[in-house]
Design an enzyme around this catalytic site. Structure first.
Site, PDB file in Angstrom:
ATOM      1  N   HIS A 102     -35.177 -19.398 -59.262  1.00 47.28           N
ATOM      2  CA  HIS A 102     -36.487 -19.216 -58.628  1.00 47.28           C
ATOM      3  C   HIS A 102     -36.278 -18.431 -57.338  1.00 47.28           C
ATOM      4  O   HIS A 102     -35.211 -17.961 -57.036  1.00 47.28           O
ATOM      5  CB  HIS A 102     -37.062 -20.577 -58.216  1.00 47.28           C
ATOM      6  CG  HIS A 102     -37.491 -21.472 -59.308  1.00 47.28           C
ATOM      7  ND1 HIS A 102     -38.635 -21.264 -60.031  1.00 47.28           N
ATOM      8  CD2 HIS A 102     -36.946 -22.627 -59.773  1.00 47.28           C
ATOM      9  CE1 HIS A 102     -38.773 -22.259 -60.898  1.00 47.28           C
ATOM     10  NE2 HIS A 102     -37.771 -23.086 -60.756  1.00 47.28           N
ATOM     11  N   CYS A 161     -36.790 -21.061 -65.419  1.00 43.56           N
ATOM     12  CA  CYS A 161     -36.700 -22.493 -65.321  1.00 43.56           C
ATOM     13  C   CYS A 161     -37.444 -23.260 -66.421  1.00 43.56           C
ATOM     14  O   CYS A 161     -37.025 -23.233 -67.559  1.00 43.56           O
ATOM     15  CB  CYS A 161     -37.119 -22.960 -63.946  1.00 43.56           C
ATOM     16  SG  CYS A 161     -36.338 -24.508 -63.499  1.00 43.56           S
TER      17      CYS A 161
HETATM   18  N1  GLN Z   1     -39.246 -29.607 -65.245  1.00 48.82           N
HETATM   19  C1  GLN Z   1     -38.024 -28.923 -65.505  1.00 48.82           C
HETATM   20  C2  GLN Z   1     -36.805 -29.639 -64.917  1.00 48.82           C
HETATM   21  O1  GLN Z   1     -36.953 -30.418 -64.100  1.00 48.82           O
HETATM   22  C3  GLN Z   1     -38.105 -27.497 -64.950  1.00 48.82           C
HETATM   23  C4  GLN Z   1     -38.262 -27.492 -63.455  1.00 48.82           C
HETATM   24  C5  GLN Z   1     -38.628 -26.109 -62.920  1.00 48.82           C
HETATM   25  O2  GLN Z   1     -39.279 -25.267 -63.562  1.00 48.82           O
HETATM   26  N2  GLN Z   1     -38.259 -25.843 -61.664  1.00 48.82           N
HETATM   27  O3  GLN Z   1     -35.724 -29.361 -65.270  1.00 48.82           O
END
Ligand code: GLN
Length: 245
Positions: A191, A93
């Site tokens: 995730h 992510c």
């Molecule tokens: N901040 C990034 C987004 O919103 C990644 C989010 C995350 O790692 N879940 O896309």
């Protein structure tokens, strides 16, 4: 064998228990008689050239990404050289986004990436949240997990995605693809953490790391009954409710 892992910014990028992926690598290595040697690589730390078999970076909110992005960009050439020399890399992510050229966050701020993966990411207001199921035809397998991101990741035309989206949003909610593969580097929005419910992928990345360590890459099969059930439940959830705003 001793598998040397470089965990990038474990104290900044670790949402959705992304640290759990390290625990899976550790358990599955130990079950085959190997040992995982994990070292944190944080702010101002150098990347020890040739000494890391597997790099790992987790996810995070825009705020945490902004805190590490410039320091990570300072490690860009060392990380690209390490992957070009055969090291494995798993990025989840927010960490995945920073392996591309840049991440433009919800506030419109551009976070520099390390330019390892052929992609860039631009955030939009509406977050893409939910269960995901991917078809990874390159491995004849599926991946199941959970996504929560504002970023829309655009792959270059010649980029290799990690998988085709069966259910969920994926990279941008439009292309039908999720993640990206480059040599032994893998980026994904999944995730969960990702690996407990996708043991084949954990073993795939471990075999890559063992290849870099110069060890045997054959991994004896493990029972994985619970893991298969977790995958099935996650996949079913994705089919019923994934990819809906
Ligand atoms: N901040 C990034 C987004 O919103 C990644 C989010 C995350 O790692 N879940 O896309």
């Amino acid at each position: 064998m001793r598998i040397r892992v470089g965990h990038l910014y474990p104290d900044y990028l670790n949402i959705y228990a992304d640290r759990g992926n390290i625990a899976v690598f550790s358990e599955r290595s130990r079950a085959r008689g190997h040992e995982l040697d994990v070292r944190a690589i944080g702010m101002g730390d150098a990347v020890p050239a040739g000494e890391i078999d597997l790099f790992y970076i987790g996810g995070g909110q825009d705020r945490e990404q902004a805190l590490v992005a410039h320091d990570l960009a300072g490690k860009a050439s060392a990380l690209r050289e390490a992957v070009d020399a055969g090291a494995a890399f798993l990025a989840v992510c927010g960490g995945y986004q920073l392996l591309g050229r840049f991440y433009r966050d919800v506030a419109g701020e551009e976070q520099p990436g390390i330019g390892l993966l052929p992609l860039h990411t631009v955030a939009e207001k509406r977050r893409m949240i939910g269960d995901v199921l991917l078809d990874c035809d390159w491995a004849g397998q599926t991946l199941a997990g959970f996504e929560n991101h504002a970023g829309r990741t655009i792959l270059d035309d010649d980029a290799d995605p990690l998988g085709r989206v069966v259910a969920g949003f994926g990279n941008d909610g439009r292309s039908g693809f999720e993640g990206c593969r480059y040599k032994r580097a893998y980026g994904t929005y999944l995730h969960g953490p990702l690996l407990p419910r996708n043991p084949w992928f954990a073993d795939h990345v471990l075999a890559d790391a063992l290849a870099h360590a110069g060890g045997p890459t054959e991994l004896a099969p493990l029972p994985d009954e619970l893991e298969r059930q977790a995958h099935a439940v996650s996949a079913q959830r994705a089919r019923t409710r994934g990819g809906k705003f």
